[in-house]
Scaffold this motif. Structure first.
Motif, PDB file in Angstrom:
ATOM      1  N   UNK A 210       0.808  -1.204   0.016  1.00 20.58           N
ATOM      2  CA  UNK A 210      -0.027   0.044  -0.014  1.00 20.58           C
ATOM      3  C   UNK A 210       0.817   1.295   0.133  1.00 20.58           C
ATOM      4  N   UNK A 211       2.079   1.205   0.864  1.00 18.68           N
ATOM      5  CA  UNK A 211       2.668   2.313   0.864  1.00 18.68           C
ATOM      6  C   UNK A 211       3.654   2.799  -0.544  1.00 18.68           C
ATOM      7  N   UNK A 212       3.683   1.874  -1.496  1.00 18.17           N
ATOM      8  CA  UNK A 212       4.001   1.862  -2.978  1.00 18.17           C
ATOM      9  C   UNK A 212       3.277   2.580  -3.938  1.00 18.17           C
ATOM     10  N   UNK A 213       1.810   2.547  -3.216  1.00 16.01           N
ATOM     11  CA  UNK A 213       0.826   3.419  -4.192  1.00 16.01           C
ATOM     12  C   UNK A 213       1.076   5.029  -3.751  1.00 16.01           C
ATOM     13  N   UNK A 214       1.735   5.709  -4.675  1.00 18.21           N
ATOM     14  CA  UNK A 214       2.332   6.997  -4.656  1.00 18.21           C
ATOM     15  C   UNK A 214       1.540   7.969  -3.612  1.00 18.21           C
ATOM     16  N   UNK A 215       0.069   7.991  -3.989  1.00 18.59           N
ATOM     17  CA  UNK A 215      -0.629   8.772  -3.066  1.00 18.59           C
ATOM     18  C   UNK A 215      -0.866   8.367  -1.826  1.00 18.59           C
TER      19      UNK A 215
END
Length: 306
Positions: A210-215
């Motif tokens: 989830x942290x790799x989703x930039x937003x």
């Protein structure tokens, strides 16, 4: 028809957490489910943002044939939030027959079917939650199917969670196979959260996706919320299991470009850890790697109030 449930033994949680208007827990699998069930007294003020990159087991079977998000971690969280034992058994039932259902999980098939009947994956999750009388909101990190990709230090690329977990050392880079948008409702909840919890669980394949989703990473970095990282009780069987907590957090910062964690809950001393840390979390009697809910709640309260 909904199943009747019994009150949670944690409904008498201290006022400090009862008064929070918005709490977000991020991760996947058993770890996120344990955090959500521990804080379920917050009802709709609590959401779980669930990793959806799993490509193994029953989730992998569905993904390979139907190009959908991974349902396994969402089903796992629902089964831990469902107070009626039969509901959890139904969700976790796995077919072991010789026909085409072999290997599939009933909860995953339910979620996939509801998704096919709904406008969005989020709608199907919400419907099943209502049927199970679950008030905690579960939101996928993205409603677009995506995979995890690791680049090794010798220039190789490993595609998918199964290969990432099988690496012998930490990758040089971890990314998603394509840019995907964060689920808007989840992003909105993060932006107004007063407490954000990361982990426990598999560091590379539950906490990081989830942290790799930039937003999401940017929203957490900009948030005024306290961000608490919950360490695993037992070193995981992956490259991350060979690292100290300070090394894991340094690796996370290197990947995201920002340190998002404010405090940690860990039972393992680390002289190189500079963040405030809180310990004395007991393992569950059912499994040494799972946090005992009452002690986990006590540690969260202590960390939040420090």
């Amino acid at each position: 028809m909904t199943l009747k449930t019994s009150p949670s033994p944690l409904v008498t949680a201290p006022r400090q957490l009862q008064q929070l208007r918005s709490v977000t827990a991020i991760g996947g699998g058993h770890g996120l489910g344990r955090v959500l069930s521990t804080l379920a007294f917050l009802n709709r003020r609590l959401i779980g943002i669930v990793a959806t990159t799993d490509d193994g087991g029953a989730s992998g079977l569905l993904r390979r044939n139907h190009d959908c998000i991974a349902w396994g971690d969402i089903r796992n969280c629902l089964s831990q939030l469902a107070k009626h034992p039969l509901a959890a058994d139904v969700l976790n039932y796995r077919f072991a027959t010789e026909h085409s259902l072999h290997g599939h999980n009933l909860g995953n098939l339910l979620l996939y079917t509801l998704d096919q009947l709904s406008a969005r994956p989020l709608d199907g999750i919400a419907l099943l939650s209502r049927l199970l009388n679950i008030n905690t909101r579960l939101l996928p990190m993205s409603e677009t199917p995506v995979d995890l990709v690791a680049a090794t230090h010798d220039g190789m690329e490993c595609f998918g969670e199964l290969l990432v977990d099988g690496l012998q050392q930490m990758p040089a880079q971890l990314r998603l196979s394509q840019p995907v948008a964060a689920t808007p409702e989840a992003l909105h909840h993060v932006e107004r959260s007063e407490l954000i919890i990361l982990g426990p669980g598999s560091f590379l394949t539950s906490v990081m996706p989830p942290l790799l989703v930039e937003e999401f990473a940017q929203a957490i970095a900009n948030s005024a919320a306290q961000v608490i990282f919950i360490d695993n009780l037992v070193p995981e069987n992956s490259p991350a299991g060979q690292l100290s907590l300070s090394e894991k957090l340094a690796w996370m910062e290197q990947q995201l470009g920002v340190q998002v964690v404010d405090k940690v809950i860990t039972n393992r001393p680390d002289p190189n850890l500079t963040l405030p840390s809180f310990d004395h979390v007991c393992p569950s009697s059912e499994a040494a790697h799972r946090h005992q809910p009452e002690s986990l709640l006590a540690a969260l309260i202590k960390a939040f109030n420090a």
